[in-house]
Motif scaffolding. Structure first.
Motif, mmCIF file in Angstrom:
data_model
loop_
_atom_site.group_PDB
_atom_site.id
_atom_site.type_symbol
_atom_site.label_atom_id
_atom_site.label_comp_id
_atom_site.label_asym_id
_atom_site.label_seq_id
_atom_site.Cartn_x
_atom_site.Cartn_y
_atom_site.Cartn_z
ATOM 1 N N HIS A 61 0.847 -1.208 0.000
ATOM 2 C CA HIS A 61 0.000 0.000 0.000
ATOM 3 C C HIS A 61 0.873 1.245 0.000
ATOM 4 C CE1 HIS A 61 -3.967 1.936 1.557
ATOM 5 N NE2 HIS A 61 -3.189 2.879 1.030
ATOM 6 N N HIS A 63 1.372 5.349 -2.311
ATOM 7 C CA HIS A 63 0.852 6.314 -3.289
ATOM 8 C C HIS A 63 2.036 7.066 -3.888
ATOM 9 C CE1 HIS A 63 -3.282 5.725 -1.843
ATOM 10 N NE2 HIS A 63 -2.740 5.649 -0.636
ATOM 11 N N LYS A 173 -9.468 -0.166 -6.150
ATOM 12 C CA LYS A 173 -9.534 0.325 -4.768
ATOM 13 C C LYS A 173 -10.858 1.041 -4.549
ATOM 14 C CE LYS A 173 -7.620 2.793 -1.058
ATOM 15 N NZ LYS A 173 -6.576 3.763 -1.245
ATOM 16 N N HIS A 234 -6.058 -0.530 6.189
ATOM 17 C CA HIS A 234 -6.120 0.183 7.487
ATOM 18 C C HIS A 234 -6.855 -0.681 8.530
ATOM 19 C CE1 HIS A 234 -4.922 3.334 4.804
ATOM 20 N NE2 HIS A 234 -6.124 3.454 4.274
ATOM 21 N N ASP A 306 1.131 2.675 3.426
ATOM 22 C CA ASP A 306 0.470 3.905 2.953
ATOM 23 C C ASP A 306 1.525 4.973 2.651
ATOM 24 O OD1 ASP A 306 -1.742 5.244 2.092
ATOM 25 O OD2 ASP A 306 -2.693 5.459 4.043
HETATM 26 ZN ZN LIG Z 1 -3.687 4.892 1.059
#
Ligand SMILES: [Zn+2]
Length: 394
Positions: A61, A63, A173, A234, A306
């Motif tokens: 995960h 970005h 997603k 999460h 993340d």
């Molecule tokens: Zn994310």
């Protein structure tokens, strides 16, 4: 023709059984050629001495469009398309140089992560193997709408999945609940409905694509699982019923501990938007106990940080792994498995072990991770598909 490599290792965590000691790993044509006790390196091979070797790490995960700035989202909104693309390319380089040889990008606008995947695949850009989601799919005005694909009702969600697939996404997603970085979004509240999620997941699965759900709040987590998603991203406010659903459905949990921890660690002085710090602090209070219960219940955990969210850089994946050890109580071996074999299986890629014949993605460390997971913070060398892509400057 890439130079063959011979790595004389003290410990090899090949993820095929117990660690191997004092042997030689041979790499040729981008793949693991042999693991054994070769006496003499063949002519032309580069000999590398390594205290410890692990498979290339897989961050499930991240970005690429976000660069870990305090106001990562505001910065993204102000950037030009050119700046966004160049910044994402830089994040890809940092990712792979830190030992992360594969990354699932769970949401980027403008096909950026998709085009970066292609450039890396063509050998025109340095970076990890990227498995991109394209734009995340959210409700109108929902969490992530600033870079997402807004869709309302089952038909629009289905259509959004088709569009992302057409544009090159490999995974879909969905935004099942509010989130931290979007102003006004409430992490505990459900966003896409179960009916919408069900339609989207069905459409994704029909085309052989996995479905990931951003889900922090309790009800959204359970709705996403009932709708058939493959992973909960999460999961911070998960309850017992949610944990049972995760176990029953054999879905993955990607706990992204660093995403919250990095914001809380940075604190009020760091220039974070106030609403970000408030929401992260509230989630942090409950997340550790909830996620620990999920781990203890036997939930399948894949490692994902993340990366790109505030103060959580793409080259900081080792911090996520450290938190899995300290916060969840996972052993170094369990953490490594979550970041290699389990992540690979979630991404659907043939990576994560160092069996003969596998792609030679691996990380050379100065110390055995069983002695200290911190060894992952500063790899001595990173090898991707048999090529040395990073060597630490002494
Ligand atoms: Zn994310």
């Amino acid at each position: 023709m890439v130079q063959p490599l011979m790595i004389r290792f003290g410990t090899l965590h090949d993820q095929l059984g117990p660690p191997k000691r004092d042997g030689m790993l041979t790499i040729a044509d981008g793949r693991v050629a042999d693991v054994g006790h070769a006496l003499d390196p063949p002519d032309g091979a580069l000999l590398i001495d390594a205290a410890c070797v692990v498979p290339g790490l897989i961050n499930a995960h991240g970005h690429l469009e976000l660069d870990a700035a305090a106001d990562a989202v505001g910065q993204l909104a102000r950037a030009t398309l050119t700046q966004r693309a160049i910044r994402a390319a830089e994040q890809a380089r940092r990712t792979v140089c830190s030992g992360v040889t594969a990354l699932r990008d769970l949401g980027a606008g403008n096909r950026i992560a998709i085009e970066i995947r292609d450039l890396i695949g063509q050998g025109n850009l340095l970076g990890p193997t990227v498995v991109p989601a394209g734009r995340l799919i959210c409700m109108t005005g929902g969490h992530g709408a600033f870079a997402g694909h807004e869709a309302d009702g089952p038909d629009q969600v289905r259509s959004a999945v088709r569009m992302e697939r057409r544009d090159g996404a490999e995974v879909i997603k969905f935004i099942a609940t509010g989130g931290v970085l979007t102003p006004g979004a409430v992490p505990g509240s459900q966003e896409l409905s179960e009916e919408e999620l069900r339609a989207g997941v069905d459409e994704a699965h029909r085309h052989g694509m996995r479905a990931a759900a951003h889900a922090i709040g309790t009800e959204g987590i359970k709705a996403a699982l009932r709708a058939g998603v493959d992973s909960i991203e999460h999961g911070h406010l998960i309850d017992e019923e949610g944990i049972e659903l995760l176990v029953d459905r054999e879905a993955y949990l990607v706990p992204t501990l660093a995403a919250i921890r990095c914001i809380v660690d940075a604190g009020a002085e760091a220039g974070l938007p106030g609403y970000v710090l408030e929401k992260a602090t509230e989630i942090a209070r409950q997340a550790e106990a909830n996620l620990r219960r999920a781990y203890q219940a036997g939930v399948r955990i894949a490692a994902g940080s993340d990366a790109g969210t505030p103060f959580n850089p793409h080259d900081g994946f080792a911090y996520e792994l450290e938190l899995m050890h300290t916060m969840l109580g996972m052993s170094p071996q369990e953490v490594l498995r979550a970041a290699t074999v389990t992540s690979a299986s979630l991404l659907g890629i043939s990576r994560g072990t160092l069996a003969a014949g596998e792609v030679a993605d691996l990380v050379v460390l100065d110390q055995d991770i069983d002695d200290d997971l911190q060894a992952l913070h500063d790899p001595r060398m990173v090898i991707k598909a048999g090529e040395i892509v990073h060597t630490r400057v002494a």
